[in-house]
Scaffold this motif. Structure first.
Motif, mmCIF file in Angstrom:
data_model
loop_
_atom_site.group_PDB
_atom_site.id
_atom_site.type_symbol
_atom_site.label_atom_id
_atom_site.label_comp_id
_atom_site.label_asym_id
_atom_site.label_seq_id
_atom_site.Cartn_x
_atom_site.Cartn_y
_atom_site.Cartn_z
ATOM 1 N N MET A 94 38.162 13.876 45.505
ATOM 2 C CA MET A 94 37.606 15.132 46.013
ATOM 3 C C MET A 94 38.638 15.750 46.948
ATOM 4 O O MET A 94 39.475 15.046 47.509
ATOM 5 N N SER A 95 38.516 17.050 47.157
ATOM 6 C CA SER A 95 39.388 17.715 48.116
ATOM 7 C C SER A 95 38.955 17.334 49.534
ATOM 8 O O SER A 95 37.875 16.782 49.738
ATOM 9 N N THR A 96 39.817 17.632 50.491
ATOM 10 C CA THR A 96 39.471 17.411 51.888
ATOM 11 C C THR A 96 38.171 18.144 52.224
ATOM 12 O O THR A 96 37.263 17.591 52.842
ATOM 13 N N MET A 97 38.099 19.385 51.787
ATOM 14 C CA MET A 97 36.912 20.209 52.025
ATOM 15 C C MET A 97 35.657 19.510 51.515
ATOM 16 O O MET A 97 34.657 19.413 52.229
ATOM 17 N N ASP A 98 35.711 19.016 50.278
ATOM 18 C CA ASP A 98 34.529 18.388 49.700
ATOM 19 C C ASP A 98 34.187 17.070 50.393
ATOM 20 O O ASP A 98 33.020 16.712 50.528
ATOM 21 N N ASN A 99 35.222 16.338 50.818
ATOM 22 C CA ASN A 99 34.959 15.122 51.582
ATOM 23 C C ASN A 99 34.172 15.443 52.844
ATOM 24 O O ASN A 99 33.210 14.769 53.186
ATOM 25 N N LEU A 100 34.603 16.488 53.525
ATOM 26 C CA LEU A 100 33.915 16.879 54.750
ATOM 27 C C LEU A 100 32.531 17.454 54.450
ATOM 28 O O LEU A 100 31.587 17.249 55.212
ATOM 29 N N MET A 101 32.422 18.141 53.308
ATOM 30 C CA MET A 101 31.115 18.669 52.925
ATOM 31 C C MET A 101 30.127 17.533 52.690
ATOM 32 O O MET A 101 28.929 17.697 52.893
ATOM 33 N N LEU A 102 30.628 16.387 52.231
ATOM 34 C CA LEU A 102 29.707 15.263 52.064
ATOM 35 C C LEU A 102 29.163 14.817 53.415
ATOM 36 O O LEU A 102 28.040 14.332 53.524
ATOM 37 N N GLY A 103 29.978 15.008 54.446
ATOM 38 C CA GLY A 103 29.496 14.715 55.790
ATOM 39 C C GLY A 103 28.319 15.608 56.187
ATOM 40 O O GLY A 103 27.549 15.281 57.077
ATOM 41 N N LYS A 135 30.705 25.435 59.020
ATOM 42 C CA LYS A 135 30.645 24.305 59.954
ATOM 43 C C LYS A 135 31.835 23.361 59.716
ATOM 44 O O LYS A 135 32.490 22.904 60.654
ATOM 45 N N VAL A 136 32.085 23.063 58.438
ATOM 46 C CA VAL A 136 33.188 22.176 58.084
ATOM 47 C C VAL A 136 34.520 22.791 58.502
ATOM 48 O O VAL A 136 35.423 22.103 58.970
ATOM 49 N N GLU A 137 34.613 24.103 58.365
ATOM 50 C CA GLU A 137 35.844 24.790 58.754
ATOM 51 C C GLU A 137 36.132 24.572 60.242
ATOM 52 O O GLU A 137 37.285 24.423 60.645
ATOM 53 N N GLU A 138 35.084 24.528 61.040
ATOM 54 C CA GLU A 138 35.269 24.259 62.470
ATOM 55 C C GLU A 138 35.909 22.887 62.676
ATOM 56 O O GLU A 138 36.800 22.717 63.507
ATOM 57 N N ARG A 168 35.291 13.769 58.333
ATOM 58 C CA ARG A 168 34.056 13.592 57.576
ATOM 59 C C ARG A 168 32.939 13.056 58.466
ATOM 60 O O ARG A 168 31.800 13.500 58.393
ATOM 61 N N ALA A 169 33.314 12.114 59.339
ATOM 62 C CA ALA A 169 32.321 11.565 60.265
ATOM 63 C C ALA A 169 31.864 12.634 61.262
ATOM 64 O O ALA A 169 30.681 12.726 61.592
ATOM 65 N N LEU A 170 32.802 13.477 61.716
ATOM 66 C CA LEU A 170 32.440 14.535 62.664
ATOM 67 C C LEU A 170 31.549 15.590 62.019
ATOM 68 O O LEU A 170 30.672 16.158 62.674
ATOM 69 N N ALA A 171 31.798 15.847 60.717
ATOM 70 C CA ALA A 171 31.016 16.867 60.019
ATOM 71 C C ALA A 171 29.537 16.513 60.021
ATOM 72 O O ALA A 171 28.676 17.374 59.911
#
Ligand code: ADP
Ligand code: MG
Lengths: 261, 353
Positions: A94-103, A135-138, A168-171
């Motif tokens: 997954m992209s970084t974005m999608d990894n964080l979106m899973l968060g 939110k993830v962008e933040e 990802r954990a912060l998201a």
């Protein structure tokens, strides 16, 4: 003391080896609390018990006074405890974005039907998606991960991957975050940045940090309190300057050096 | 960050006008495909073959959601296909349901069984899951075969369906099947890009991290089975009507494995790959049955089979060639047809704009 996380006589063994033996400690809300100890001391095992991956043979775990000893990992996450892993556990395709979106998974609601059928911009699924991407962008801005945003994680250098995992954990917007050797594999500069990030996580985001680290300089600089383990036993607990001078701790680390030498 | 990002962009179906234009052209192409086929008969295609390809594409998409995206395996999808087929036919024959209600119900019956099969999947991994799903597929067809209700060993005749008073022919089925396939393809693409799809992929890449981030493994693994079975069940319902007759014997293990082959050959974790894999494998399967008609290679293979194989040898040669093609694709392009596409995308992306 306003403790957010508390363990009572945590004990767990694997095939006769006591990975943890009656380990108790308390983490104050808003603290940076570190766990140190030689390899195999049981640090990761504590994290695995807290996050529900292992269930202790005996002992209890409390989060804000509530018993969480036997919760499953996803239930622990729901309570507001997020973590990273010693050996990076990212979604590598997954992209970084999608990894964080899973968060953001727990903050979202879209199910199969709504997800598969939304077609236009104003639909509920689209709105939710956009809101959470903001939110993830933040988080991406916070960790300065912009360059990695749309890249597949598998193509990122090790240090960046560590940061993505932290992101990802912060998201998840947790109250407590467990960081298992976050600086491993990073160069000096990256380590320095990470140290500031960890302090910002506590100071700006108000998240309580549990930290397992080998870099003693980093630990002594940023920890409010430290727990020292050896062979699954608690050997010391206290302020950094107390731990630094503690005879048991010195012995444990000297012992390790002898072994290595 | 001073540039305001357009977050919708990431999840939009048509990311650029180029893609939008291509998609519209492709839909127009699909609308005229039956006419093209009946007029020019390219590659010896018939509307029936295209219908079969389209139905297999729906199955392959469903199976890819499970195998390619969620990282689970199923060697029992012929069972779901059979469940869909028999449910649709029985609903229409016994209780005179209209097709447009019978099909979703066929999908849901199939997905209910998918949920049940998903439960053992929680404890099983890899080869163990393969065997459990294989057992499921065999059990379903055996149960169907031995129950009078399902027509027993004889199978069931699919009823003739009417469209505005005229009996439906292949060309009518073509439009019904194609519309359903297009909708289900869009559904799958959207699903994969949103929350549930991300959870599926997360489970595939690291189930331990997925769970630690709040994904309920029990729920999402069984859900993946259910969604996958839904696609396969709807496809099964359509299959019954283009075949006109369903027999439990035809939903055998080889069928399950062929479905799996479509997904692997097409590309694990790719919707477009699923369609390409279904098209290629179905086309080859049908075309290789007439392998002796292929210019140059055909007669040579006939001589070869007459010399070295039994009298019925030529059909074996067809199977061997089919197998060889599978091996070659997987060997040289592990990402399947989709991988080939990705590598050549730069070229196609801009052409002819
Ligand atoms: N799943 C497991 N199976 C067997 N032994 C384990 C398992 N997890 C941890 N251990 C053992 O528990 C001890 C503590 O391990 P760990 O918590 O990973 O140490 P560390 O302090 O280096 O993080 C080690 O002896 C390790 O081998
Ligand atoms: Mg460890």
């Amino acid at each position: 003391m306003d403790s957010i996380l508390k363990t009572e006589n945590l004990t767990i063994s694997f095939g006769g080896i006591k990975a943890l033996n009656n380990v108790s400690f308390e983490v104050e809300k808003g603290a940076i609390y570190s766990i140190i100890g030689p390899n195999g001391a049981g640090k990761t095992t504590i994290f695995n018990c807290i996050s529900g991956i292992y269930q202790p043979n005996s002992g209890k775990l409390f989060f804000k006074g509530e018993d969480i000893t036997y919760l499953k990992p996803y239930q622990v996450a729901k309570k507001g405890i997020a973590r990273t892993f010693q050996n990076i556990e990212l979604f590598s395709h997954m992209s970084t974005m999608d990894n964080l979106m899973l968060g953001r998974h727990l903050h979202m609601k879209t199910g199969v039907w709504r997800g598969a059928t939304f077609l236009y911009k104003g639909s509920k699924a689209a709105n939710e998606e956009i809101l959470n991407r903001e939110k993830v962008e933040e988080v991406i801005d916070f960790l300065e991960l912009q360059a990695a945003r749309n890249q597949f994680v598998i193509n990122l250098p090790y240090g960046t991957r560590k940061l993505v995992e932290l992101g990802r954990a912060l998201a998840l917007e947790p109250e407590v975050i467990l960081l298992d050797e976050p600086s491993a594999g990073m160069n000096m500069e990256e380590k320095g940045d990470l140290m500031f990030s960890i302090q910002d996580i506590r100071d700006d985001l108000g998240i309580t940090v549990l930290l397992v680290e080998h870099d003693m300089n980093l630990i002594m600089d940023i920890s409010d309190r430290i727990l020292a383990l050896n062979f699954g036993e608690r050997i010391a607990e206290g302020l950094p300057e107390e731990i630094q001078k503690h005879p048991e701790v010195l012995k444990a680390y000297l012992g390790e050096e002898e072994k290595v030498a | 960050m001073d540039i305001k990002r357009n977050y919708y962009e990431d999840i939009e179906l048509f990311k650029s006008n180029t893609i939008l234009v291509w998609s519209i052209l492709f839909l127009i192409f699909l609308a005229f495909l039956p006419w093209l086929i009946t007029t020019y008969r390219p590659l010896g295609l018939s509307i029936y073959i295209v219908n079969l390809i389209t139905i297999h594409a729906i199955v392959a998409i469903g199976l890819n959601i499970l195998v390619g995206y969620t990282g689970q395996i199923s060697m029992g999808h012929a069972g779901f296909f059979a469940l869909g087929a028999f449910t649709a036919v029985i609903l229409i024959v016994r209780w005179s349901f209209p097709l447009w209600i019978a099909l979703p119900i066929a999908g849901f019956v199939s997905s209910a069984f998918g949920f049940i099969l998903g439960l053992p999947a929680l404890r099983l991994k890899g080869p163990y899951l393969a065997i459990a799903t294989l057992g499921f597929g065999m059990t379903i067809t055996t149960i169907i075969k031995h129950m009078e209700f399902f027509g027993g060993r004889m199978g069931l005749q699919a009823p003739k369906l009417y469209l505005f008073g005229t009996p439906m022919k292949d060309i009518h089925y073509y439009y019904v099947i194609m519309i359903i396939a297009v909708l289900m393809t869009i559904g799958a693409v959207k699903l994969i890009k949103t929350r549930v799809g991300r959870a599926f992929i997360a489970i595939r890449d690291s189930d331990i991290a997925a769970e630690a981030m709040g994904v309920n493994l029990t729920y999402y693994k069984t859900l993946a089975f259910a969604v996958s079975a839904f696609y396969t069940g709807v496809a099964g319902g359509l299959y019954a009507f283009i075949l006109g007759f369903i027999n439990p014997e035809s939903f055998h293990l080889i069928m399950s494995i062929t479905f799996l082959a479509m997904v692997v050959v097409g590309g694990l974790g790719s919707i477009m790959g699923s369609i390409a894999g279904a098209a290629l494998m179905t086309f080859l399967d049908i075309k290789l049955q007439a392998i002796q008609d292929i210019p140059a290679i055909g007669p040579a293979l006939v001589i070869f089979s007459e010399k070295y194989m039994s009298i019925a040898g030529i059909s074996n040669v067809a199977v061997i060639v089919y197998g060889l093609i599978m091996i070659l694709i997987v060997l040289f392009e592990p990402l399947g047809i989709f991988g080939f596409w990705i590598r050549n995308k730069r070229y196609w992306k801009t052409w002819p704009f």
